[in-house]
Scaffold this active site. Structure first.
Site, PDB file in Angstrom:
ATOM      1  N   HIS A  20      13.576 -12.275 -39.387  1.00 27.34           N
ATOM      2  CA  HIS A  20      12.521 -11.431 -38.824  1.00 27.34           C
ATOM      3  C   HIS A  20      13.183 -10.060 -38.642  1.00 27.34           C
ATOM      4  O   HIS A  20      14.273  -9.814 -39.189  1.00 27.34           O
ATOM      5  CB  HIS A  20      12.041 -12.060 -37.499  1.00 27.34           C
ATOM      6  CG  HIS A  20      10.701 -11.561 -37.038  1.00 27.34           C
ATOM      7  ND1 HIS A  20      10.515 -10.303 -36.535  1.00 27.34           N
ATOM      8  CD2 HIS A  20       9.478 -12.172 -36.996  1.00 27.34           C
ATOM      9  CE1 HIS A  20       9.234 -10.142 -36.205  1.00 27.34           C
ATOM     10  NE2 HIS A  20       8.575 -11.266 -36.482  1.00 27.34           N
ATOM     11  N   TRP A  55      14.645  -7.034 -33.392  1.00 29.66           N
ATOM     12  CA  TRP A  55      14.040  -7.927 -32.403  1.00 29.66           C
ATOM     13  C   TRP A  55      14.720  -9.306 -32.357  1.00 29.66           C
ATOM     14  O   TRP A  55      14.858  -9.911 -31.314  1.00 29.66           O
ATOM     15  CB  TRP A  55      12.559  -8.163 -32.713  1.00 29.66           C
ATOM     16  CG  TRP A  55      11.695  -6.945 -32.663  1.00 29.66           C
ATOM     17  CD1 TRP A  55      11.684  -6.002 -31.672  1.00 29.66           C
ATOM     18  CD2 TRP A  55      10.708  -6.551 -33.630  1.00 29.66           C
ATOM     19  NE1 TRP A  55      10.743  -5.042 -31.959  1.00 29.66           N
ATOM     20  CE2 TRP A  55      10.131  -5.360 -33.154  1.00 29.66           C
ATOM     21  CE3 TRP A  55      10.254  -7.084 -34.837  1.00 29.66           C
ATOM     22  CZ2 TRP A  55       9.117  -4.690 -33.842  1.00 29.66           C
ATOM     23  CZ3 TRP A  55       9.254  -6.436 -35.514  1.00 29.66           C
ATOM     24  CH2 TRP A  55       8.694  -5.238 -35.016  1.00 29.66           C
ATOM     25  N   HIS A  58      12.843  -2.625 -45.008  1.00 24.31           N
ATOM     26  CA  HIS A  58      11.589  -3.267 -44.616  1.00 24.31           C
ATOM     27  C   HIS A  58      10.549  -2.251 -44.150  1.00 24.31           C
ATOM     28  O   HIS A  58      10.222  -2.154 -42.961  1.00 24.31           O
ATOM     29  CB  HIS A  58      11.875  -4.309 -43.535  1.00 24.31           C
ATOM     30  CG  HIS A  58      10.800  -5.353 -43.376  1.00 24.31           C
ATOM     31  ND1 HIS A  58      10.730  -6.491 -44.145  1.00 24.31           N
ATOM     32  CD2 HIS A  58       9.744  -5.438 -42.536  1.00 24.31           C
ATOM     33  CE1 HIS A  58       9.699  -7.236 -43.774  1.00 24.31           C
ATOM     34  NE2 HIS A  58       9.067  -6.611 -42.798  1.00 24.31           N
ATOM     35  N   GLU A  79       7.123  -3.600 -48.362  1.00 24.74           N
ATOM     36  CA  GLU A  79       5.684  -3.692 -48.600  1.00 24.74           C
ATOM     37  C   GLU A  79       4.998  -2.343 -48.472  1.00 24.74           C
ATOM     38  O   GLU A  79       4.489  -1.993 -47.401  1.00 24.74           O
ATOM     39  CB  GLU A  79       5.036  -4.687 -47.613  1.00 24.74           C
ATOM     40  CG  GLU A  79       5.451  -6.123 -47.844  1.00 24.74           C
ATOM     41  CD  GLU A  79       4.697  -7.121 -46.952  1.00 24.74           C
ATOM     42  OE1 GLU A  79       3.942  -6.694 -46.057  1.00 24.74           O
ATOM     43  OE2 GLU A  79       4.867  -8.333 -47.172  1.00 24.74           O
ATOM     44  N   GLU A 103       9.326 -12.556 -50.096  1.00 22.37           N
ATOM     45  CA  GLU A 103       8.776 -12.917 -48.783  1.00 22.37           C
ATOM     46  C   GLU A 103       7.483 -13.697 -48.965  1.00 22.37           C
ATOM     47  O   GLU A 103       6.614 -13.295 -49.736  1.00 22.37           O
ATOM     48  CB  GLU A 103       8.497 -11.642 -47.963  1.00 22.37           C
ATOM     49  CG  GLU A 103       8.068 -11.925 -46.528  1.00 22.37           C
ATOM     50  CD  GLU A 103       7.666 -10.656 -45.786  1.00 22.37           C
ATOM     51  OE1 GLU A 103       8.473  -9.714 -45.704  1.00 22.37           O
ATOM     52  OE2 GLU A 103       6.512 -10.617 -45.312  1.00 22.37           O
ATOM     53  N   ALA A 146      -1.698 -13.976 -43.427  1.00 22.87           N
ATOM     54  CA  ALA A 146      -0.938 -12.743 -43.696  1.00 22.87           C
ATOM     55  C   ALA A 146      -0.496 -12.030 -42.424  1.00 22.87           C
ATOM     56  O   ALA A 146       0.377 -11.162 -42.482  1.00 22.87           O
ATOM     57  CB  ALA A 146      -1.769 -11.788 -44.552  1.00 22.87           C
TER      58      ALA A 146
HETATM   59  C1  DCB Z   1       4.282  -8.704 -43.911  1.00 26.23           C
HETATM   60  C2  DCB Z   1       5.508  -7.988 -43.394  1.00 26.23           C
HETATM   61  C3  DCB Z   1       6.155  -8.689 -42.242  1.00 26.23           C
HETATM   62  C4  DCB Z   1       5.111  -9.343 -41.383  1.00 26.23           C
HETATM   63  C5  DCB Z   1       4.546 -10.461 -42.249  1.00 26.23           C
HETATM   64  C6  DCB Z   1       3.434 -11.246 -41.574  1.00 26.23           C
HETATM   65  O1  DCB Z   1       3.162  -7.925 -43.517  1.00 26.23           O
HETATM   66  F1  DCB Z   1       6.421  -7.795 -44.377  1.00 26.23           F
HETATM   67  O2  DCB Z   1       6.904  -7.754 -41.514  1.00 26.23           O
HETATM   68  O3  DCB Z   1       5.700  -9.921 -40.242  1.00 26.23           O
HETATM   69  O4  DCB Z   1       4.069  -9.993 -43.498  1.00 26.23           O
HETATM   70  O5  DCB Z   1       2.388 -10.421 -41.208  1.00 26.23           O
HETATM   71  C7  DCB Z   1       5.032  -9.706 -39.020  1.00 26.23           C
HETATM   72  C8  DCB Z   1       5.651 -10.626 -38.010  1.00 26.23           C
HETATM   73  C9  DCB Z   1       5.108 -10.343 -36.632  1.00 26.23           C
HETATM   74  C10 DCB Z   1       5.266  -8.874 -36.331  1.00 26.23           C
HETATM   75  C11 DCB Z   1       4.613  -8.029 -37.399  1.00 26.23           C
HETATM   76  C12 DCB Z   1       4.810  -6.539 -37.219  1.00 26.23           C
HETATM   77  O6  DCB Z   1       5.428 -11.970 -38.403  1.00 26.23           O
HETATM   78  O7  DCB Z   1       5.785 -11.120 -35.687  1.00 26.23           O
HETATM   79  O8  DCB Z   1       4.654  -8.595 -35.079  1.00 26.23           O
HETATM   80  O9  DCB Z   1       5.196  -8.370 -38.654  1.00 26.23           O
HETATM   81  O10 DCB Z   1       6.136  -6.194 -37.307  1.00 26.23           O
HETATM   82  C13 DCB Z   1       1.912  -8.112 -44.104  1.00 26.23           C
HETATM   83  C14 DCB Z   1       1.725  -8.861 -45.237  1.00 26.23           C
HETATM   84  C15 DCB Z   1       0.465  -8.987 -45.814  1.00 26.23           C
HETATM   85  C16 DCB Z   1      -0.612  -8.359 -45.242  1.00 26.23           C
HETATM   86  C17 DCB Z   1      -0.462  -7.584 -44.087  1.00 26.23           C
HETATM   87  C18 DCB Z   1       0.803  -7.473 -43.516  1.00 26.23           C
HETATM   88  N1  DCB Z   1      -1.908  -8.485 -45.807  1.00 26.23           N
HETATM   89  N2  DCB Z   1       0.936  -6.705 -42.328  1.00 26.23           N
HETATM   90  O11 DCB Z   1      -2.068  -9.087 -46.876  1.00 26.23           O
HETATM   91  O12 DCB Z   1      -2.897  -7.999 -45.189  1.00 26.23           O
HETATM   92  O13 DCB Z   1       0.012  -5.909 -42.038  1.00 26.23           O
HETATM   93  O14 DCB Z   1       1.929  -6.819 -41.583  1.00 26.23           O
END
Ligand code: DCB
Length: 513
Positions: free
Chosen positions: A250, A254, A316, A354, A441, A447
């Site tokens: 992660h 954090w 990241h 991303e 990833e 998501a």
């Molecule tokens: C990606 C990011 C990753 C994110 C995960 C899950 O974001 F690479 O950083 O991780 O997918 O969403 C999340 C953590 C949370 C944290 C949050 C913000 O699991 O604990 O609070 O990041 O740091 C994605 C991937 C796909 C999509 C959107 C996101 N999508 N996004 O398809 O809409 O918005 O974070």
């Protein structure tokens, strides 16, 4: 005379035992005048039907899923897939799964349902998808013909209505379809023969799928050495296809404790040969505290190298959606890392996690990638992973205008609860162009990192990737209270882990290294 006929009998017995298709009229229990005689005789002559070794066809027996899918597969001119079990029908079920005639949950490749009766609704779906995929029926017209239409699962509307409209199924006098009922072998023959006739001998083109699984080796860096991309495949130093599987951390800012020595070692103990160090740039990450984050990343990279693992340095970007906004920082960072690790075959560079928001391939991401690749190549020939727009889902756009250079791979990120076949199709599109894909990833959650877990969907994804020899890293190695986290909340990073420390996601993912 006697001797010759004995020889003939021996030959016939051998043919029967080997299950070779028999000439028409060969089944002792299919008699002239039986209502299915014509269908059985004709399809046997065409090589679509095999009887039992004792020379009988057993027309009244219930047809099993394996039998039905094998017959349909032969009729559609398919090749057997790479079955996961030793069951005789495994290759045919796999072929049906590969071509989306059926879905994973309807008859999983693990074999539990191969010998069970196939439901009529599923049989018709598989048959229509295989032989008449374009057949459609008008809802109002066709559903009128089916007295028990309300028992039909909505998932089977399209193929059932299509089958009625095409005349593959002709309602019986009572007008019922009995979607959950079974079929006899004779009934199966009749409907398959009807569908075959409707194709007029013109079968739908075979979908473009790999002919067999890519045989990959696992193993660590000492065994595989410097990685290289050959065609669309990641290979080891000797040029053999290799697959890397492991965890992504992660955010280091954090959950840095799960990026340290013991945590890295724990994933190796479960069989991982890859580790991804997710260094957030925004969200109080590298851009806010560059020295602290770099130090943390280096510690983590060195811990992975010490465990003989391949390791991804992940820039990241997330809330900072356009990589171009910080291209100078990225160039400086990767230049320093590539110099530091220039002799280390373990290190893989992921230059933009991303891109999202307004970031576009041609305008932002490609020019960014060109600059950062150039900075890395001044020191290292290592593998470089490149993201695309919409959180690294738009690989199809990236490969329309790919980068020049060697050992470059395109990343695709998916979350099993949100993304499915639409993204898998993109992967096949990219592979068909001869360009390499890396899943740096993915998660068993939605998501947003929560929801689910979606293990069935994740299983479909991993089977798909395995078949194509594609490497992956799972999000994420931490104990956060979200379903994508591999560890139960409160799990310490400072000791070895057992299965009871793993979350549902962790158990599933660690089991697939
Ligand atoms: C990606 C990011 C990753 C994110 C995960 C899950 O974001 F690479 O950083 O991780 O997918 O969403 C999340 C953590 C949370 C944290 C949050 C913000 O699991 O604990 O609070 O990041 O740091 C994605 C991937 C796909 C999509 C959107 C996101 N999508 N996004 O398809 O809409 O918005 O974070």
């Amino acid at each position: 005379m006697k001797r010759i006929s004995r020889k003939l009998w021996g030959l016939l017995a051998a043919i029967l035992l080997l299950g070779v298709p028999l000439p028409a009229g060969a089944f002792s229990d299919v008699k002239p005048g039986d209502w299915y005689e014509n269908a059985v005789t004709e399809m046997t002559a065409q090589g679509y039907l095999l009887g039992y070794p004792d020379g009988r066809f057993r027309p009244e027996n219930t047809v099993s899923a394996g039998e039905f899918l094998a017959i349909v597969g032969r009729c559609a001119g398919a090749q057997e897939g790479a079955g996961q079990t030793g069951h005789w029908a495994a290759g045919w079920v796999q072929a049906a799964l590969d071509r989306s005639w059926i879905d994973w949950d309807e008859c999983p490749p693990t074999g539990a349902l191969f010998d069970k009766p196939i439901s009529r609704q599923l049989a018709v779906k598989a048959l229509m998808r295989a032989l008449l995929p374009d057949a459609r029926g008008d809802y109002n017209t066709e559903s009128q013909k089916i007295a028990d239409f309300s028992e039909l699962n909505g998932r089977y509307y399209e193929t059932t209505l299509g089958a009625y409209a095409a005349g593959v199924i002709i309602g019986d006098p009572s007008g019922t379809f009995r979607p959950l009922g079974s079929l006899t072998r004779a009934e199966a023959c009749i409907i398959i023969q009807r569908a075959l006739k409707k194709t007029d001998g013109v079968l739908p083109p075979a979908p473009d799928i790999p002919s067999g699984p890519v045989e990959t080796i696992q193993g660590g860096a000492s065994e595989n050495g410097w990685l290289q991309v050959k065609g669309a495949q990641l290979c080891n130093e000797q040029g053999k296809p290799v697959a890397l599987h492991g965890m992504s951390t992660h955010g280091l800012q954090w959950y840095g404790q799960f990026a340290g020595k013991q945590a890295v070692k724990n994933t190796t103990a479960f069989g991982a040969n890859l580790f991804r160090v997710a260094m957030y740039t925004g969200e109080n990450g590298y851009l806010s505290q560059p020295e602290a984050m770099k130090k943390k990343a280096i510690e983590s990279i060195d811990a992975a190298i010490a465990q003989d693992m391949y390791v991804i340095i992940d820039w990241h970007i997330l809330s900072d959606g356009n990589p171009m906004s910080h291209v100078k920082e990225a160039e400086a960072f990767f230049s320093e890392m590539a110099r530091r690790y220039q002799d280390r075959p373990e290190v893989i560079y992921e230059i933009c996690n991303e891109p999202n928001g307004g970031a576009a391939w041609g305008k932002d991401i490609k020019p960014y990638a060109q600059r950062v690749v150039k900075a890395i190549r001044q020191h290292s020939k290592g593998i470089i992973l490149i993201g695309s727009s919409t959180w690294s889902q738009d690989i199809h756009l990236a490969v329309q205008d790919p980068l020049e250079g060697e050992n470059l791979m395109y990343t695709l990120h998916f979350y099993a609860g949100t993304h499915g076949k639409e993204l898998r199709d993109r992967i096949d599109q990219v592979l068909a162009k001869g360009l390499p894909v890396f899943i740096s990833e993915w998660g068993v959650s939605r998501a947003d990192g929560s929801g689910g877990v979606f293990l069935k969907e994740a299983g479909e994804w991993l089977d798909f990737l395995q078949k194509r020899g594609i490497s992956w890293a799972n999000w994420s190695l931490c104990d956060k209270d979200e379903t994508s986290a591999a560890l139960k909340p409160g799990t310490p990073a400072t000791r070895a882990w057992t299965a009871s420390d793993l979350s549902e996601s962790g158990k599933f993912v660690f089991g697939r290294f």
